[in-house]
Enzyme design. Structure first.
Site, PDB file in Angstrom:
ATOM      1  N   ARG A 171      42.017  27.263  41.389  1.00 35.39           N
ATOM      2  CA  ARG A 171      41.017  28.297  41.092  1.00 35.39           C
ATOM      3  C   ARG A 171      40.083  27.834  39.966  1.00 35.39           C
ATOM      4  O   ARG A 171      38.880  28.126  40.000  1.00 35.39           O
ATOM      5  CB  ARG A 171      41.701  29.606  40.711  1.00 35.39           C
ATOM      6  CG  ARG A 171      42.447  30.271  41.861  1.00 35.39           C
ATOM      7  CD  ARG A 171      43.228  31.471  41.386  1.00 35.39           C
ATOM      8  NE  ARG A 171      42.358  32.545  40.943  1.00 35.39           N
ATOM      9  CZ  ARG A 171      42.779  33.593  40.232  1.00 35.39           C
ATOM     10  NH1 ARG A 171      44.050  33.670  39.855  1.00 35.39           N
ATOM     11  NH2 ARG A 171      41.939  34.540  39.875  1.00 35.39           N
TER      12      ARG A 171
ATOM     13  N   ARG B 145      51.900  37.233  40.429  1.00 34.71           N
ATOM     14  CA  ARG B 145      51.113  37.098  41.651  1.00 34.71           C
ATOM     15  C   ARG B 145      51.084  35.635  42.092  1.00 34.71           C
ATOM     16  O   ARG B 145      51.107  34.720  41.267  1.00 34.71           O
ATOM     17  CB  ARG B 145      49.682  37.591  41.436  1.00 34.71           C
ATOM     18  CG  ARG B 145      49.575  39.053  41.071  1.00 34.71           C
ATOM     19  CD  ARG B 145      48.133  39.519  41.091  1.00 34.71           C
ATOM     20  NE  ARG B 145      47.245  38.591  40.404  1.00 34.71           N
ATOM     21  CZ  ARG B 145      45.939  38.787  40.269  1.00 34.71           C
ATOM     22  NH1 ARG B 145      45.376  39.861  40.778  1.00 34.71           N
ATOM     23  NH2 ARG B 145      45.183  37.913  39.636  1.00 34.71           N
TER      24      ARG B 145
ATOM     25  N   ARG C 187      51.380  36.281  33.210  1.00 34.12           N
ATOM     26  CA  ARG C 187      50.855  37.561  33.701  1.00 34.12           C
ATOM     27  C   ARG C 187      51.801  38.190  34.714  1.00 34.12           C
ATOM     28  O   ARG C 187      52.429  37.509  35.515  1.00 34.12           O
ATOM     29  CB  ARG C 187      49.475  37.369  34.348  1.00 34.12           C
ATOM     30  CG  ARG C 187      48.422  36.953  33.387  1.00 34.12           C
ATOM     31  CD  ARG C 187      47.036  37.419  33.775  1.00 34.12           C
ATOM     32  NE  ARG C 187      46.588  37.046  35.103  1.00 34.12           N
ATOM     33  CZ  ARG C 187      45.327  37.181  35.518  1.00 34.12           C
ATOM     34  NH1 ARG C 187      44.430  37.697  34.702  1.00 34.12           N
ATOM     35  NH2 ARG C 187      44.982  36.820  36.737  1.00 34.12           N
TER      36      ARG C 187
ATOM     37  N   ARG D 230      29.236  35.242  41.108  1.00 29.60           N
ATOM     38  CA  ARG D 230      30.135  34.085  41.056  1.00 29.60           C
ATOM     39  C   ARG D 230      29.379  32.769  41.228  1.00 29.60           C
ATOM     40  O   ARG D 230      29.908  31.714  40.899  1.00 29.60           O
ATOM     41  CB  ARG D 230      31.202  34.186  42.154  1.00 29.60           C
ATOM     42  CG  ARG D 230      32.238  35.270  41.919  1.00 29.60           C
ATOM     43  CD  ARG D 230      33.300  35.227  43.005  1.00 29.60           C
ATOM     44  NE  ARG D 230      34.258  36.311  42.873  1.00 29.60           N
ATOM     45  CZ  ARG D 230      35.345  36.266  42.102  1.00 29.60           C
ATOM     46  NH1 ARG D 230      35.598  35.177  41.404  1.00 29.60           N
ATOM     47  NH2 ARG D 230      36.159  37.288  42.035  1.00 29.60           N
TER      48      ARG D 230
ATOM     49  N   LYS E 191      38.551  38.788  31.231  1.00 27.25           N
ATOM     50  CA  LYS E 191      37.365  39.584  31.563  1.00 27.25           C
ATOM     51  C   LYS E 191      37.739  41.026  31.908  1.00 27.25           C
ATOM     52  O   LYS E 191      37.112  41.965  31.430  1.00 27.25           O
ATOM     53  CB  LYS E 191      36.612  38.950  32.739  1.00 27.25           C
ATOM     54  CG  LYS E 191      36.096  37.539  32.468  1.00 27.25           C
ATOM     55  CD  LYS E 191      35.278  37.011  33.618  1.00 27.25           C
ATOM     56  CE  LYS E 191      36.059  36.861  34.910  1.00 27.25           C
ATOM     57  NZ  LYS E 191      37.170  35.884  34.816  1.00 27.25           N
TER      58      LYS E 191
END
Length: 213
Positions: free
Chosen positions: A167, A156, A123, A88, A13
């Site tokens: 998540r 991260r 990532r 959300r 996104k």
């Protein structure tokens, strides 16, 4: 063009928002970024948000919607905007409607959980300026070093597989129901996972009827 980008964490996104803002000439608005900016600028809702953030609590929906409404009232949003990371939940979507915020389309990036876990494990984010990279999809010129500022890159904590799985569970429980919410308003546009960033952008423009841009 007033858009929402929906999709699980790691669906791309933020990357697509960055590309689309240049193509459409409208700002991309990330919840995290505008919350930080509102706090930094000391706006009334920013100060309210800071109270919760400093206490380690989740910022309530009404404060988030207030910060978003403040941001959307700025001059650069007059011709449109791209929301990334909000709403959300269905209550947040309902609150946006109640605040008079309308959208032209809601683009949902469709990708499987297994692909998300694999993608996010690759990532890397600059610890200095926050620029995102990916070991295969968007690698830095020098391994472990940011192209923009030369800062170190790191995986991260919330991109680790066990955290990503958690998540994704929250996404399916709280955010995925938004697809039916916006489909009922004839706003939902689904975009299947594509092989590249460029192909995803092209497919988004296609479902929006803007493929000639």
């Amino acid at each position: 063009m007033k858009l929402i980008l929906l999709g699980p964490p790691g669906a791309g996104k933020g990357t697509q928002a960055e590309v689309l803002t240049k193509k459409l000439g409208v700002p991309a608005i990330s919840t995290g970024n505008i919350l930080r900016a509102a706090v930094k600028n000391g706006t009334p809702t920013g100060l309210r948000a800071k109270e919760f953030m400093d206490a380690g609590k989740l910022v309530p929906d009404e404060v988030i919607i207030g910060v978003i409404s403040e941001r959307l009232s700025e001059a650069d949003c007059a011709k449109g905007f791209i929301l990334d990371g909000v709403p959300r939940t269905i209550p947040q979507a309902q609150a946006l409607e109640a605040a008079g915020v309308v959208f032209d389309a809601v683009v949902s990036l469709e990708i499987s959980d297994d692909e998300i876990v694999e993608r996010m494990a690759g990532r890397r984010v600059c610890t200095s300026c926050g620029t995102p990279f990916h070991v295969t999809g968007r690698p830095p010129k020098q391994d472990g070093v940011c192209d923009v500022c030369g800062g170190p890159l790191e995986l991260r904590a919330d991109d680790k597989p066990e955290v990503v799985t958690s998540r994704l569970r929250v996404y399916h429980e709280e955010t995925a129901p938004l697809k039916a919410f916006y489909a009922s308003r004839n706003l939902l546009r689904e975009v299947p996972n594509q092989a590249s960033i460029e192909a995803t952008t092209a497919r988004i423009l296609c479902v929006l009827g803007l493929e000639d841009l």
